[in-house]
Design a protein around this motif. Structure first.
Motif, PDB file in Angstrom:
ATOM      1  N   LEU A  89       1.125 -36.733 -88.377  1.00  0.00           N
ATOM      2  CA  LEU A  89       1.154 -37.999 -87.637  1.00  0.00           C
ATOM      3  C   LEU A  89      -0.151 -38.774 -87.731  1.00  0.00           C
ATOM      4  CD1 LEU A  89       2.933 -36.662 -84.451  1.00  0.00           C
ATOM      5  CD2 LEU A  89       3.961 -37.857 -86.376  1.00  0.00           C
ATOM      6  N   GLU A 110       5.702 -26.838 -68.573  1.00  0.00           N
ATOM      7  CA  GLU A 110       6.988 -26.183 -68.312  1.00  0.00           C
ATOM      8  C   GLU A 110       6.907 -24.682 -68.562  1.00  0.00           C
ATOM      9  OE1 GLU A 110       9.564 -27.750 -66.839  1.00  0.00           O
ATOM     10  OE2 GLU A 110       8.070 -29.339 -66.691  1.00  0.00           O
TER      11      GLU A 110
ATOM     12  N   VAL C  56       2.971 -48.735 -76.525  1.00  0.00           N
ATOM     13  CA  VAL C  56       3.593 -47.875 -75.517  1.00  0.00           C
ATOM     14  C   VAL C  56       2.939 -48.110 -74.170  1.00  0.00           C
ATOM     15  CG1 VAL C  56       4.308 -45.563 -74.942  1.00  0.00           C
ATOM     16  CG2 VAL C  56       3.793 -46.128 -77.285  1.00  0.00           C
ATOM     17  N   VAL C 254       8.447 -41.372 -69.185  1.00  0.00           N
ATOM     18  CA  VAL C 254       8.704 -40.427 -70.269  1.00  0.00           C
ATOM     19  C   VAL C 254      10.161 -40.510 -70.702  1.00  0.00           C
ATOM     20  CG1 VAL C 254       8.607 -38.018 -70.959  1.00  0.00           C
ATOM     21  CG2 VAL C 254       6.965 -38.891 -69.309  1.00  0.00           C
ATOM     22  N   ILE C 257      10.743 -43.476 -72.811  1.00  0.00           N
ATOM     23  CA  ILE C 257      10.219 -43.289 -74.169  1.00  0.00           C
ATOM     24  C   ILE C 257      11.194 -42.444 -74.993  1.00  0.00           C
ATOM     25  CG2 ILE C 257       8.381 -42.215 -75.526  1.00  0.00           C
ATOM     26  CD1 ILE C 257       6.461 -42.899 -73.198  1.00  0.00           C
ATOM     27  N   LEU C 261      13.133 -43.690 -78.363  1.00  0.00           N
ATOM     28  CA  LEU C 261      12.876 -43.000 -79.632  1.00  0.00           C
ATOM     29  C   LEU C 261      14.135 -42.359 -80.194  1.00  0.00           C
ATOM     30  CD1 LEU C 261       9.497 -41.159 -79.098  1.00  0.00           C
ATOM     31  CD2 LEU C 261       9.959 -43.061 -80.624  1.00  0.00           C
ATOM     32  N   PHE C 292      15.184 -26.283 -67.103  1.00  0.00           N
ATOM     33  CA  PHE C 292      14.642 -26.198 -68.455  1.00  0.00           C
ATOM     34  C   PHE C 292      14.672 -27.526 -69.210  1.00  0.00           C
ATOM     35  CE2 PHE C 292      15.291 -21.843 -67.522  1.00  0.00           C
ATOM     36  CZ  PHE C 292      14.446 -21.128 -68.353  1.00  0.00           C
ATOM     37  N   LEU C 294      12.967 -30.394 -69.239  1.00  0.00           N
ATOM     38  CA  LEU C 294      11.761 -30.937 -69.873  1.00  0.00           C
ATOM     39  C   LEU C 294      11.294 -30.035 -70.996  1.00  0.00           C
ATOM     40  CD1 LEU C 294       9.676 -32.364 -66.916  1.00  0.00           C
ATOM     41  CD2 LEU C 294      10.513 -33.601 -68.910  1.00  0.00           C
ATOM     42  N   LEU C 295      11.422 -28.726 -70.792  1.00  0.00           N
ATOM     43  CA  LEU C 295      10.983 -27.782 -71.822  1.00  0.00           C
ATOM     44  C   LEU C 295      11.788 -27.968 -73.097  1.00  0.00           C
ATOM     45  CD1 LEU C 295       9.044 -25.548 -72.438  1.00  0.00           C
ATOM     46  CD2 LEU C 295      10.661 -23.905 -71.527  1.00  0.00           C
ATOM     47  N   ALA C 298      10.783 -31.932 -74.545  1.00  0.00           N
ATOM     48  CA  ALA C 298       9.463 -32.160 -75.140  1.00  0.00           C
ATOM     49  C   ALA C 298       9.433 -31.807 -76.626  1.00  0.00           C
ATOM     50  CB  ALA C 298       8.393 -31.401 -74.360  1.00  0.00           C
ATOM     51  N   PRO C 299       9.926 -30.624 -77.030  1.00  0.00           N
ATOM     52  CA  PRO C 299       9.963 -30.362 -78.474  1.00  0.00           C
ATOM     53  C   PRO C 299      10.855 -31.345 -79.221  1.00  0.00           C
ATOM     54  CG  PRO C 299      10.290 -28.336 -77.249  1.00  0.00           C
ATOM     55  CD  PRO C 299      10.350 -29.445 -76.255  1.00  0.00           C
ATOM     56  N   ILE C 301      11.125 -34.516 -78.576  1.00  0.00           N
ATOM     57  CA  ILE C 301      10.281 -35.702 -78.853  1.00  0.00           C
ATOM     58  C   ILE C 301       9.470 -35.453 -80.112  1.00  0.00           C
ATOM     59  CG2 ILE C 301       8.417 -37.203 -78.037  1.00  0.00           C
ATOM     60  CD1 ILE C 301       9.022 -36.542 -75.259  1.00  0.00           C
ATOM     61  N   ILE C 302       8.818 -34.286 -80.163  1.00  0.00           N
ATOM     62  CA  ILE C 302       7.966 -33.991 -81.316  1.00  0.00           C
ATOM     63  C   ILE C 302       8.808 -33.974 -82.588  1.00  0.00           C
ATOM     64  CG2 ILE C 302       6.443 -32.276 -82.363  1.00  0.00           C
ATOM     65  CD1 ILE C 302       5.669 -31.429 -79.521  1.00  0.00           C
ATOM     66  N   ILE C 305       9.685 -37.619 -83.663  1.00  0.00           N
ATOM     67  CA  ILE C 305       8.619 -38.449 -84.257  1.00  0.00           C
ATOM     68  C   ILE C 305       8.110 -37.876 -85.561  1.00  0.00           C
ATOM     69  CG2 ILE C 305       7.807 -39.747 -82.263  1.00  0.00           C
ATOM     70  CD1 ILE C 305       5.923 -37.682 -81.587  1.00  0.00           C
ATOM     71  N   VAL C 306       8.231 -36.559 -85.743  1.00  0.00           N
ATOM     72  CA  VAL C 306       7.740 -35.992 -86.998  1.00  0.00           C
ATOM     73  C   VAL C 306       8.744 -36.190 -88.129  1.00  0.00           C
ATOM     74  CG1 VAL C 306       7.101 -33.850 -88.171  1.00  0.00           C
ATOM     75  CG2 VAL C 306       6.212 -34.327 -85.904  1.00  0.00           C
TER      76      VAL C 306
END
Lengths: 295, 251, 330
Positions: A89, A110, C56, C254, C257, C261, C292, C294-295, C298-299, C301-302, C305-306
């Protein structure tokens, strides 16, 4: 009497400020080298706080012994996150890396919540205290103060006296030039991300000496905001600027708390936080290069 | 009255004087080449003319307006267009949209509707010969195509003055000829003054420009008709004593 | 030519209408549908700024927060004046005024800044504003405002119930549609092209004659006003209370976003797809793996974007270029 109280507050502010400063060095290092803003900064500090808690509660050892462990944990997290996302990135729009670090923070929060639950925790490591006349300082805070300065000095020495540190500095100053000179810029990026997070997680350990019952998976948010203010005070790109920014911030925070306390219509705790935000905007507006930069 | 006139313009960065007390004029419809080695201050000069930087001293008059301290976005509508050394089209937008954006915000932008801008874009797409790429994102084009899109985008702004930054850098002679012919044609048809910036005096410059300004270490060294400039002793000195003909071979 | 430009609004309208009709006919799922509509509307409003400008705003939820206060203050102060439904209208108007004023204040500082500096400035706005309310004991400070009583007194028990359990959600649908429509109007007009240009290359855009500050502010204010309306209906009217830590909760930013995305930043249909996918998975995860969410997100999101930066709709949009579908998928 007020002068007495103010002097006491400022001393406390200076001690806490040193920890704030150290806590922000990692943020500035990462921004200075990679131009990545670690929006998950506070979550990394939170990891350090839980390491300190576990060292004291589970192992029965002095919590400061968690500092080196925290540094290694931070570096490991740094290398992993760099490999997984940041690497790809770095050349893209700033938005991407910003969101990625934000997501890292959420993951840490978390995971820690799964292990420890979300209630507020704390520990009580009492070593006694000494008097400075205007105020009383516990020895644990003195240890945090000295420890922060020590880490800052170590980083300075590493940067300026070792070959690896000099290589990293050359990347900060001119990444193309460094590349031409045979420096593996890719590795330097990964390394500085890892060191930055190592510093951040370690600072979380020292922070716990100031917050008796404030350890919680979601404690990081406030410290992210504070770190931003401090980093901006120090010019955002310089770890040493950040350290001095931290000292200034500690003084202002404790000074303004006293000021707001004298107005009965205000709630001083919330007003202090509001004030730090106003400070952030003012600096960004009139002096985005930081208060300390002379350029 | 000249179209563009720079008077004693100076720009410093810290201790470095990037542009040092430079004055020159550009007449309407004139074709001027600014020549100088890397670091001579050419790009800074362009950035001063179109408002990316503001000068420390001196004045810049364009078409009767003092634009010395005018923000960049207000200069384009007066009729100053620009291309960049490394083409900077808006990657996610299509070729057509890129050029239309030029028409929408350029000299006649206020009275140009989006639909009209698209028609103008189509006109220039045909002119530069990129019809088959009309609806492709500009980010996926070859460097030469990107350069053409950028020139078309600048022309769609209906400029009175077009600043071309290293228009021919990194191109093969065939592409250079194509662009030179194209630029000349457009200039003759639309009466645009063109200031082109090049690193070397080469055949392309001689063919294109009526007048040459040679920059050296931030200052103006020579300001003459092309033929005279090509044989000027000082110019030859700047280029290590090599006669300009040898530079042709390199170009 | 003119009408054809607005064809993409058809799938948007159909999607929201279908969602509404499903909620009306299938019994017992109105709350789920209302939540999905909220997420779509949130994405739609947030996309107007983040998607179209590439900036953002980490403090976005503050606009929903002040909008919530706008409605709450109106109802709790003016309920006894016999204004009828004018009370609700004034509430929405105040929500817009307050969110627009806040956006002007934030924008005046933050929109001068780029990239990281912009994000840092906005991340502080939300927290800062919340602490101003608590610290200066503004609008009842940290205790918040509860106005279920005033609402009942103004409209009677029955109407008040309809307002909170049905009308508030209908307003959310209307806001989502309005946000989508404004997005399309912007996209098809000079505003949209200016925003595309500045998102891609702000300096080149300036040289092209684009007043980048002006267009950023247009997108920022529009997005903020819609957020204010959303807060006034989905939070104030629906819940009949405001409590500062709730309405300035960064989680909503969040979520916005993630939705944008997932669906595809800067696309018209993206927020709908993103909102539905996010809302449904959040709902299902809460049943299957409570705690669980958010847990897991979050991945995600990553991952997006990747590997998938253009999002779902962005991806389909690229694939349908040159086919008849390109008129609808935008």
């Amino acid at each position: 009497m007020v002068g007495h109280q103010l002097a006491g507050n400022l001393i406390q502010g200076l001690i806490l400020g040193a920890v704030y400063g150290m806590a922000t060095m990692g943020l500035s290092l990462i921004f200075g080298v990679l131009k990545v803003v670690n929006v998950g900064h506070g979550a990394f500090m939170m990891v350090g706080a839980f390491l300190a808690l576990s060292t004291f509660k589970l192992l029965g050892l002095p919590p400061v012994l968690a500092v080196p462990v925290a540094f290694i944990v931070g570096m490991l997290l740094g290398f992993i996150f760099y490999r997984v996302a940041i690497k790809k990135l770095i050349k893209g729009p700033e938005l991407s890396s910003l969101l990625a670090t934000f997501a890292f923070g959420i993951i840490l929060e978390e995971v820690v919540k799964l292990i420890y639950g979300s209630e507020h925790r704390g520990y009580n490591w009492a070593l006694g205290k000494f008097s400075l006349g205007v105020t009383v300082v516990p020895y644990t805070k003195l240890i945090a103060f000295v420890g922060s300065i020590l880490v800052a000095v170590l980083l300075y020495v590493w940067f300026n006296r070792t070959k690896a540190g000099k290589a990293l500095r050359s990347v900060v100053e001119d990444s193309e030039g460094a590349r031409v000179c045979g420096i593996n810029v890719e590795w330097e990026y990964a390394l500085s991300f890892a060191i930055g997070l190592g510093l951040t997680v370690s600072s979380g350990v020292l922070l716990t000496l100031f917050i008796p019952v404030g350890i919680n998976p979601y404690m990081g948010g406030h410290y992210t905001l504070k770190a931003f203010v401090i980093a901006v005070l120090g010019g955002l790109e310089s770890p040493y600027g950040a350290f001095f920014g931290g000292l200034i911030f500690g003084l202002i925070e404790n000074g303004s708390y006293l000021l707001f306390s004298s107005f009965p219509s205000l709630e001083p705790f919330a007003m202090t936080r509001f004030f730090s935000f106003v400070m952030l905007l003012i600096i960004l507006l009139i002096r985005p290069e930081g208060l300390l930069k002379t350029k | 009255m000249p179209l563009l006139s720079l008077r004693n313009v100076t720009k410093r960065f810290g201790g470095l004087v990037a542009v040092n007390n430079v004055s020159f004029d550009v007449e309407e419809g004139e074709m001027l080449a600014i020549v100088g080695p890397n670091g001579a201050g050419k790009t800074t000069l362009f950035n001063l003319i179109n408002g990316v930087f503001l000068p420390d001293e001196g004045t810049i008059i364009f078409d009767g307006h003092d634009i010395t301290r005018l923000p960049a976005f207000k200069r384009a509508p007066l009729g100053i267009g620009r291309t960049f050394q490394i083409p900077r089209p808006f990657s996610s937008a299509t070729v057509r949209e890129n050029i239309a954006i030029g028409a929408m915000f350029g000299a006649e932008g206020k009275k140009t509707s989006v639909d009209r801008a698209m028609e103008i874009a189509d006109h220039y797409i045909d002119l530069i010969g990129l019809s088959e790429h009309r609806d492709k994102p500009a980010g996926g084009l070859t460097p030469v195509e990107k350069k053409l899109v950028e020139i078309a985008r600048a022309l769609a702004m209906k400029p009175k003055l077009l600043l071309m930054d290293e228009a021919m850098a990194g191109m093969n002679p065939k592409d250079i000829d194509y662009i030179v012919d194209f630029v000349r044609k457009v200039r003759d048809e639309e009466k645009i003054a063109i200031v082109a910036m090049v690193e070397h005096i080469m055949r392309a410059v001689a063919n294109l420009a009526e007048r040459v300004v040679v920059m050296h270490q931030g200052a103006k060294l020579v300001d003459e008709e092309t033929e005279k400039a090509l044989t000027d002793k000082r110019v030859i000195e700047v280029y290590l004593g090599k006669p300009p003909e040898e530079k042709n071979a390199e170009g | 030519m003119k009408a054809k430009k607005y064809l993409p609004f058809i799938p948007v309208f159909v999607a929201y209408l279908a969602l509404f009709l499903i909620g009306e006919t299938v019994s017992g799922i109105w709350q789920l549908i209302a939540m999905l509509a909220f997420y779509c509307a949130l994405g739609q409003a947030f996309n107007l700024f983040m998607g179209m400008t590439g900036y953002v705003d980490f403090g976005y939820v503050a606009f929903l927060g002040v909008g919530t206060y706008g409605m709450a203050i109106t109802i709790s102060k003016l309920y006894s004046h016999g204004l009828g439904f004018g009370l609700i209208a004034i509430g929405f108007a105040l929500a817009i005024v307050m969110s627009v004023l806040l956006s002007l204040a934030v924008g005046a500082v933050a929109l001068r800044l780029r990239g990281a500096y912009f994000a840092i400035a906005t991340i502080g706005v939300n927290e800062g504003f919340r602490y101003l309310i608590e610290g200066a004991k503004l609008w009842n400070g940290s205790e918040g405002i509860i106005f279920s009583g005033p609402l009942r007194m103004a409209f009677g028990r029955q109407t008040a119930t309809v307002l909170t359990t049905f009308a508030a959600d209908v307003f959310v649908f209307i806001i989502a549609l309005a946000a989508a429509f404004i997005t399309l109007v912007y996209m098809r007009g000079k505003v949209g092209y200016a925003l595309t240009a500045l998102r891609e290359d702000e300096d080149a855009a300036k040289v092209m004659g684009i007043n980048v500050t002006k267009y950023k502010i247009i997108a920022f204010i529009t997005s903020a006003a819609l957020a204010g309306l959303l807060g006034a209906s989905a939070w104030a009217l629906k819940l009949t209370y405001v409590y500062p830590p709730d309405v300035f909760e960064i989680t909503y930013t969040v979520e916005a976003i993630i939705i944008v995305l997932l669906g595809g930043a800067g696309t018209l249909l993206g927020p709908i797809v993103g909102g539905l996918v996010y809302g449904l998975s959040k709902y299902l995860l809460a049943i299957i793996l409570p705690g669980f969410q958010l847990l897991i997100f979050a991945p995600v999101i990553i991952f997006i974007i990747v590997t998938f930066p253009e999002g779902l709709v962005g991806f389909v949009k690229l694939k349908t270029r040159g086919t008849w579908l390109e008129n609808y998928i935008v």
